[in-house]
Scaffold this motif. Structure first.
Motif, mmCIF file in Angstrom:
data_model
loop_
_atom_site.group_PDB
_atom_site.id
_atom_site.type_symbol
_atom_site.label_atom_id
_atom_site.label_comp_id
_atom_site.label_asym_id
_atom_site.label_seq_id
_atom_site.Cartn_x
_atom_site.Cartn_y
_atom_site.Cartn_z
ATOM 1 N N GLY A 76 0.956 -1.101 -0.065
ATOM 2 C CA GLY A 76 -0.060 0.084 0.120
ATOM 3 C C GLY A 76 0.834 1.328 -0.007
ATOM 4 N N VAL A 79 2.287 1.803 -3.387
ATOM 5 C CA VAL A 79 1.567 2.281 -4.558
ATOM 6 C C VAL A 79 1.417 3.660 -4.267
ATOM 7 C CG1 VAL A 79 -0.826 2.356 -5.056
ATOM 8 C CG2 VAL A 79 -0.019 0.174 -4.656
ATOM 9 N N GLN A 104 -4.147 -4.685 -2.463
ATOM 10 C CA GLN A 104 -3.342 -3.736 -2.944
ATOM 11 C C GLN A 104 -2.769 -3.805 -4.175
ATOM 12 O OE1 GLN A 104 -3.268 -4.929 0.222
ATOM 13 N NE2 GLN A 104 -4.249 -3.070 1.139
ATOM 14 N N SER A 107 -6.220 -4.262 -6.961
ATOM 15 C CA SER A 107 -7.502 -3.477 -6.910
ATOM 16 C C SER A 107 -6.576 -1.895 -7.096
ATOM 17 C CB SER A 107 -8.142 -3.547 -5.683
ATOM 18 O OG SER A 107 -8.961 -4.647 -5.573
ATOM 19 N N GLU A 108 -5.503 -1.676 -6.921
ATOM 20 C CA GLU A 108 -4.813 -0.589 -6.557
ATOM 21 C C GLU A 108 -3.711 -0.256 -7.660
ATOM 22 O OE1 GLU A 108 -6.561 1.779 -4.860
ATOM 23 O OE2 GLU A 108 -7.636 0.511 -3.788
ATOM 24 N N LEU A 112 -4.220 1.473 -11.350
ATOM 25 C CA LEU A 112 -4.133 2.805 -11.075
ATOM 26 C C LEU A 112 -4.072 3.686 -12.289
ATOM 27 C CD1 LEU A 112 -3.854 5.155 -8.867
ATOM 28 C CD2 LEU A 112 -1.247 4.722 -8.899
#
Length: 348
Positions: A76, A79, A104, A107-108, A112
């Motif tokens: 996290g 990111v 993380q 989904s991230e 992004l």
């Protein structure tokens, strides 16, 4: 070594894979002040396998730092770092520990760029030792690459030699998208032929252990022909490249061994050309068989090369069981199962 895009020095020295990975991070940290290394015990201790040894002493605690034991937190934070202009290289101590960070990553990090219409990126390279062969048991031996190759937006890279490890890691760090860089820990210190009673050899004398000391990069998405041949194509990566090489040598068969190196992006052109030339295909990987990356390879080869195939495509993989500590060497795709598969293909 013709695939090298840029190389600033011709000086080479002997390295094992750990040293080559360390050298890649050292080179990139010296070239680019936005590169930071983070993870559990990567600082003063230098990592559980010593891949980051000496980096904190050279670059300081602001650029090489230890984290709490929280994989979701590590990824996290990475990111966020990437979104704000850094190039983090987080280490997940063992690939088995990566699952708490799945949200993380999937989904991230993976989404992004798309979610922000290109305003933000996640230029992060997640390093992690993976695979079995060191008696690590169920929680230190898994091969989860298939989970991430299924996820759009993440690149997945697996080297098989020190030379490739450094060049590919540099390319991954420079890439503007998130990359999972899985390191086959069974061959950190030397190649391996798959036998329980065969000690790991060193990389001494191996051509791909002569590694340039400075900067060079190998483009992601380009496979390597580890051995040229006309009778059979074997698709493999990581530790399995060395196991297959030893089996092919003992059989004396004219097999072409394709070291994929990069699963996503995949060099389907090299694969297609090889299978159309040989007419036969074997796929070998250590991960579980069902939904393993070999299933994707099989489908793509079938789609592109059906009318060139002289025999059904075969797979040799791990079994559909939790990783068995006491039966590790039965689970590990070894010479016996690979030899049987080759003999079956060549008889058809």
């Amino acid at each position: 070594m013709s695939e090298v895009m840029t190389q600033e020095t011709a000086d080479t020295i002997h390295m094992n894979m750990i040293q080559a990975i360390n050298s890649a991070m050292d080179v990139m940290m010296e070239r680019d002040p936005t590169v930071v290394v983070m993870g559990e015990d990567v600082g003063f201790f230098g990592g559980v396998f010593r891949a980051t040894a000496g980096l904190q002493a050279k670059y300081g605690k602001n650029r090489v730092f230890d984290t709490p034991i929280t994989e979701c937190g590590i990824i996290g934070v990475a990111v966020g770092m990437g979104a704000y202009g850094l190039r983090p290289v987080p280490e997940i101590q063992f690939a088995d520990y990566i699952y708490p960070a799945l949200d993380q990553l999937v989904s991230e990090a993976a989404r992004l760029r798309y979610r922000s219409a290109g305003e933000f990126i996640a230029p992060m390279t997640v390093r992690s030792p993976f695979g079995g062969g060191i008696f690590g048991g169920q929680t230190h031996s898994q091969s989860p690459e298939g989970i991430f190759t299924h996820c759009s937006g993440i690149k997945t890279v697996i080297p098989s030699t020190p030379y490739d490890a450094k060049g590919l890691l540099i390319a991954a760090i420079e890439d503007n998208d998130p990359t999972l860089f899985f390191e086959p820990k069974r061959i950190y210190n030397g190649p391996f032929d798959g036998h329980y009673d065969t000690p790991a050899t060193s990389w001494a004398g191996h051509a791909d252990a002569q590694v340039p000391t400075g900067y060079y990069r190998i483009p992601l998405g380009k496979a390597r022909i580890a051995r040229a041949g006309d009778a059979l194509t074997v698709l493999c990566y990581g530790t399995m490249v060395h196991v297959v090489e030893n089996v092919v040598a003992t059989l004396g068969i004219d097999a072409e061994i394709v070291d994929l190196r990069s699963l996503v992006p995949l060099d389907i052109d090299t694969i297609e050309a090889s299978v159309k030339k040989t007419g036969r295909c074997l796929i070998v990987h250590e991960a579980t068989r069902t939904s393993g990356f070999g299933a994707e390879l099989l489908a793509q080869v079938q789609e592109r090369c059906f009318y060139h195939l002289e025999a059904p495509i075969e797979r040799v993989t791990g079994f559909d069981t939790p990783y068995p500590h006491s039966l590790e060497w039965a689970y590990f795709p070894g010479p016996v199962r690979i030899r049987e598969a080759i003999n079956k293909i060549m008889k058809d």
